[in-house]
Design a protein around this motif. Structure first.
Motif, PDB file in Angstrom:
ATOM      1  N   ALA A 175      53.032  60.312  16.738  1.00 17.81           N
ATOM      2  CA  ALA A 175      54.415  60.125  17.150  1.00 17.81           C
ATOM      3  C   ALA A 175      55.249  60.275  15.473  1.00 17.81           C
ATOM      4  O   ALA A 175      55.146  59.284  14.700  1.00 17.81           O
ATOM      5  N   ASP A 176      55.988  61.419  15.339  1.00 17.48           N
ATOM      6  CA  ASP A 176      56.783  61.427  14.171  1.00 17.48           C
ATOM      7  C   ASP A 176      55.745  61.129  12.735  1.00 17.48           C
ATOM      8  O   ASP A 176      56.360  60.742  11.906  1.00 17.48           O
ATOM      9  N   VAL A 181      47.347  53.259  27.297  1.00 13.97           N
ATOM     10  CA  VAL A 181      48.149  53.747  26.118  1.00 13.97           C
ATOM     11  C   VAL A 181      47.960  52.467  25.225  1.00 13.97           C
ATOM     12  O   VAL A 181      48.880  51.396  25.599  1.00 13.97           O
ATOM     13  N   LEU A 182      47.539  52.568  24.097  1.00 13.60           N
ATOM     14  CA  LEU A 182      47.366  51.569  22.917  1.00 13.60           C
ATOM     15  C   LEU A 182      48.340  51.861  21.850  1.00 13.60           C
ATOM     16  O   LEU A 182      47.960  52.942  21.462  1.00 13.60           O
ATOM     17  N   ALA A 183      49.226  51.178  21.584  1.00  7.13           N
ATOM     18  CA  ALA A 183      50.014  51.590  20.245  1.00  7.13           C
ATOM     19  C   ALA A 183      49.430  50.801  19.101  1.00  7.13           C
ATOM     20  O   ALA A 183      49.075  49.506  19.177  1.00  7.13           O
ATOM     21  N   ALA A 184      49.160  51.543  17.951  1.00  7.20           N
ATOM     22  CA  ALA A 184      48.627  50.861  16.686  1.00  7.20           C
ATOM     23  C   ALA A 184      49.773  50.403  15.829  1.00  7.20           C
ATOM     24  O   ALA A 184      50.410  51.098  15.253  1.00  7.20           O
ATOM     25  N   ASP A 185      50.038  49.219  15.668  1.00  2.67           N
ATOM     26  CA  ASP A 185      51.381  48.579  14.763  1.00  2.67           C
ATOM     27  C   ASP A 185      51.047  47.514  14.566  1.00  2.67           C
ATOM     28  O   ASP A 185      50.532  46.511  15.171  1.00  2.67           O
ATOM     29  N   ALA A 207      44.394  56.402  25.318  1.00  7.45           N
ATOM     30  CA  ALA A 207      44.961  57.036  24.480  1.00  7.45           C
ATOM     31  C   ALA A 207      45.843  56.014  23.360  1.00  7.45           C
ATOM     32  O   ALA A 207      46.611  55.384  23.579  1.00  7.45           O
ATOM     33  N   TRP A 208      45.399  56.451  21.939  1.00  4.19           N
ATOM     34  CA  TRP A 208      45.767  55.844  20.963  1.00  4.19           C
ATOM     35  C   TRP A 208      47.330  56.486  20.303  1.00  4.19           C
ATOM     36  O   TRP A 208      47.045  57.384  20.233  1.00  4.19           O
ATOM     37  N   LEU A 209      48.194  55.536  20.338  1.00  2.93           N
ATOM     38  CA  LEU A 209      49.566  56.014  19.636  1.00  2.93           C
ATOM     39  C   LEU A 209      49.573  55.545  18.360  1.00  2.93           C
ATOM     40  O   LEU A 209      49.718  54.400  17.968  1.00  2.93           O
ATOM     41  N   PHE A 210      49.924  56.674  17.256  1.00  4.75           N
ATOM     42  CA  PHE A 210      50.200  56.161  16.194  1.00  4.75           C
ATOM     43  C   PHE A 210      51.364  56.777  15.706  1.00  4.75           C
ATOM     44  O   PHE A 210      51.650  57.937  15.965  1.00  4.75           O
ATOM     45  N   ALA A 248      44.046  54.727  11.842  1.00  7.00           N
ATOM     46  CA  ALA A 248      43.578  55.664  12.984  1.00  7.00           C
ATOM     47  C   ALA A 248      41.932  55.700  13.019  1.00  7.00           C
ATOM     48  O   ALA A 248      41.540  55.553  14.275  1.00  7.00           O
ATOM     49  N   ALA A 249      41.365  55.892  11.901  1.00  6.90           N
ATOM     50  CA  ALA A 249      39.991  55.813  11.857  1.00  6.90           C
ATOM     51  C   ALA A 249      39.444  54.565  12.502  1.00  6.90           C
ATOM     52  O   ALA A 249      38.520  54.584  13.227  1.00  6.90           O
ATOM     53  N   VAL A 250      39.966  53.381  11.954  1.00  4.44           N
ATOM     54  CA  VAL A 250      39.355  51.993  12.393  1.00  4.44           C
ATOM     55  C   VAL A 250      39.614  51.973  14.097  1.00  4.44           C
ATOM     56  O   VAL A 250      38.838  51.576  14.695  1.00  4.44           O
TER      57      VAL A 250
END
Length: 284
Positions: A130-131, A200-204, A225-228, A264-266
């Motif tokens: 995302a962006d 949907v999991l957001a990484a933040d 689905a990972w959201l970055f 993202a890799a982790v």
């Protein structure tokens, strides 16, 4: 194109190819440049073995020195019906955006598919950007997703063009190994992956649940689905609100944070490992 026209960087054919360094021209022609022996080899191999993305290499351009060093590329190209053209160093310099070109450049059709295609075949792990603006980070996420066995990568919002030269080089052939989608509407993408059975999991860094705890709760073993988000300003509330959970990566040392590609890799490898561990338990 005649040999002479491809040995003159000022010729019309070379100028037309040079236009593919611009996003607008790439979008218009739906073709992009792939630079470097390894990435070109991956494109040709995908075309030969008919990997998941439908890869079509239109032309292979090589300097005399590169043709001697990478004669196998010309052989594969001839095998799959791709024309190989001898070009001058000056032409490669004109087409390349690297400091030390390898003398190998391919012209390849876009490989992106619709988000619907990504979720059509029961995916288990997808990366959604995302962006994400930095092409090196974007390409590295594609590479990490490829290595983790993801079922697709989706570029949303104002993310960088995945066919940007730096992104293509950073992906190291990942464009030709897994489905890639480009869709500006993040909310629609989230709806689509949910309809495909993915959480949907957001990484933040603002997440109340860390990655270790998510693993202990069994979240990472589920189709995901990972959201970055963006490298500079992270993930705004209107984006995190689309996720089922917001997950942070625990930092055990002195570093303040990880960059986007490393994060993202982790996350992707944590999910891939949890999913495969569950498969082992189920099927012995």
């Amino acid at each position: 194109m005649s040999r002479g026209s491809l040995n003159d960087p000022r010729s019309a054919p070379v100028r037309r190819l040079r236009g593919l360094r611009r996003r607008a021209t790439r979008a218009e022609e739906r073709r992009f440049l792939v630079e470097g022996a390894h990435a070109v080899e991956e494109a040709l191999a995908a075309m030969r073995h008919q990997h998941a993305p439908d890869v079509v290499v239109r032309d292979l351009l090589m300097t005399a020195t590169a043709a001697q060093r990478h004669s196998d590329l010309a052989s594969i190209a001839h095998e799959v019906g791709v024309a190989v053209s001898d070009v001058s160093d000056a032409v490669v310099d004109a087409l390349s955006d690297t400091v030390t070109p390898q003398g190998v450049i391919a012209v390849v059709d876009f490989v992106d598919v619709s988000v619907g295609t990504v979720v059509e075949f029961d995916p288990r792990l997808v990366a959604v950007l995302a962006d994400v603006r930095d092409p090196g980070n974007a390409g590295s996420v594609i590479r990490a997703a490829d290595a983790a066995g993801c079922d697709g990568v989706v570029f949303t919002g104002d993310s960088v063009d995945p066919y940007n030269g730096k992104a293509v080089r950073a992906a190291v052939g990942g464009h030709f190994h897994l489905p890639l989608a480009v869709d500006a509407g993040l909310e629609g993408v989230v709806d689509a992956v949910r309809s495909g059975g993915l959480q949907v999991l957001a990484a933040d860094g603002t997440g109340t649940l860390d990655l270790d705890a998510a693993g202990h709760e069994g979240l990472l073993a589920k189709p995901t689905a990972w959201l970055f988000g963006n490298e500079a300003w992270g993930m705004p509330d209107d984006v995190t609100s689309l996720a089922d959970r917001v997950i942070r990566i625990p930092i055990y040392g002195m570093a303040e944070s990880l960059n986007l590609a490393m994060s993202a890799a982790v996350c992707l490898f944590a999910s891939a490992s949890a999913q495969r561990s569950l498969d082992t338990k189920r099927f012995g």
